[in-house]
Design a protein around this motif. Structure first.
Motif: not given
Length: 333
Positions: A95-99
């Motif tokens: 989804x394009x996130x870097x948690x």
């Protein structure tokens, strides 16, 4: 008349022969590595506890991709649970996130070793286990957890140890919150009173997890230790989360919405955006989500979503605990 009677008999027979599979969207499709009760109609099904409806894998992926805090609960020795955790982490990354990714299995004092591993620019998660001396940790084989690390390392996600050292946990179980620095007790909100019903529910979980071999009167310290661990994990999630949030990998008991990490996340921020997903092993004769709520001493499953899987083959853990308690009793004698 005979035709009508025959039709009625067919209808009754059709209702009685087989219990139908749970209705709902598609199952989670994957080649399961575990096989215990794999024929259960629940295997691969996803239950949305909030809406009390069956969910599709696509819905679950969207839900975790959109939540700031994602808590993924497991049975530690089930490899399929870790593969599902890896797949859901991948959905967040896609989804394009870097948690940030935090692990219950790593103690706070292991963070330097974790940082050194990441600084070496690994290509995958193979070396993470040896880097933190996983083989001596008592957790199941690193190969089970590596799929999660592979996703995290490939996406260059920050990794965090989320748990208290075992010596600190034992100290809290024996001495209560006085075993901790007062400033830490204050910051974690551990002196805030809990409703008795919540304490009783946690006490029952600990009682059952210890195979009902210890009297409840002896478990009060363990309740405080478990509450402290949940509070620490929540703090680590808050501290590590940037704009893209954080993901917790932990045992299912820690991601309970009623007294686990989600509750601690809501302590100072009631509207915090979090989602709790538990992987639960299906069992014979239990074909409705409500059948599993009693395992948690509640009427409704204490998670936001549940994914049902086959069970892992294992020896009876209570037999081993009985032998351990027997040896302790003889030593005391």
């Amino acid at each position: 008349m005979k035709v009508a009677l025959f039709s009625v008999l067919l209808l009754l027979a059709g209702c009685a022969v087989h219990e139908p599979s749970p209705p709902g969207p598609a199952r989670w499709a994957m080649p399961w590595q575990t096989s215990q009760d794999a024929e259960s109609p629940l295997v691969g099904r996803i239950w949305n506890v909030r809406t009390q409806r069956w969910a599709s894998p696509a819905e679950l992926r969207r839900a975790v991709a959109g939540a700031h805090f994602v808590l993924l609960g497991e049975t530690h020795d089930n490899p399929d649970h870790h593969r599902l955790q890896a797949a859901l982490l991948q959905a967040v990354v896609d989804a394009g996130r870097r948690p940030a990714v935090a692990f219950e299995m790593l103690d706070l004092d292991q963070q330097p070793a974790l940082d050194r591993f990441l600084a070496s620019h690994p290509a995958d998660g193979t070396g993470l286990g040896p880097a933190v001396d996983w083989a001596d940790s008592g957790w199941p084989a690193w190969s089970m957890y590596q799929p999660i690390a592979d996703v995290a390392v490939a996406a260059k996600l920050p990794l965090y140890a989320a748990n208290l050292p075992s010596a600190t946990v034992k100290a809290v179980a024996l001495k209560g919150y006085d075993a901790l620095d007062p400033a830490r007790v204050q910051s974690l909100g551990l002196r805030q009173p809990w409703p008795q019903a919540r304490i009783d529910t946690m006490l029952q979980e600990i009682f059952v997890s210890h195979c009902e071999l210890m009297p409840k009167s002896a478990l009060g310290g363990m309740v405080k230790a478990q509450r402290t661990r949940n509070a620490i994990m929540a703090a680590r999630l808050r501290d590590s989360a940037g704009a893209d949030g954080a993901v917790l990998v932990a045992g299912a008991g820690h991601v309970r919405t009623d007294f686990g990490v989600p509750l601690e996340l809501r302590r100072d921020h009631p509207r915090v955006d979090s989602i709790s997903v538990a992987m639960i092993e299906a069992r014979p004769g239990s074909v409705a989500p409500a059948d599993y709520a009693t395992d948690y001493n509640v009427k409704r499953l204490p998670f936001d979503y549940v994914v049902f899987t086959p069970g892992a083959e294992r020896d009876d853990p209570c037999e081993a605990l009985k032998k351990r308690f027997g040896a302790m009793s003889k030593g005391a004698g």
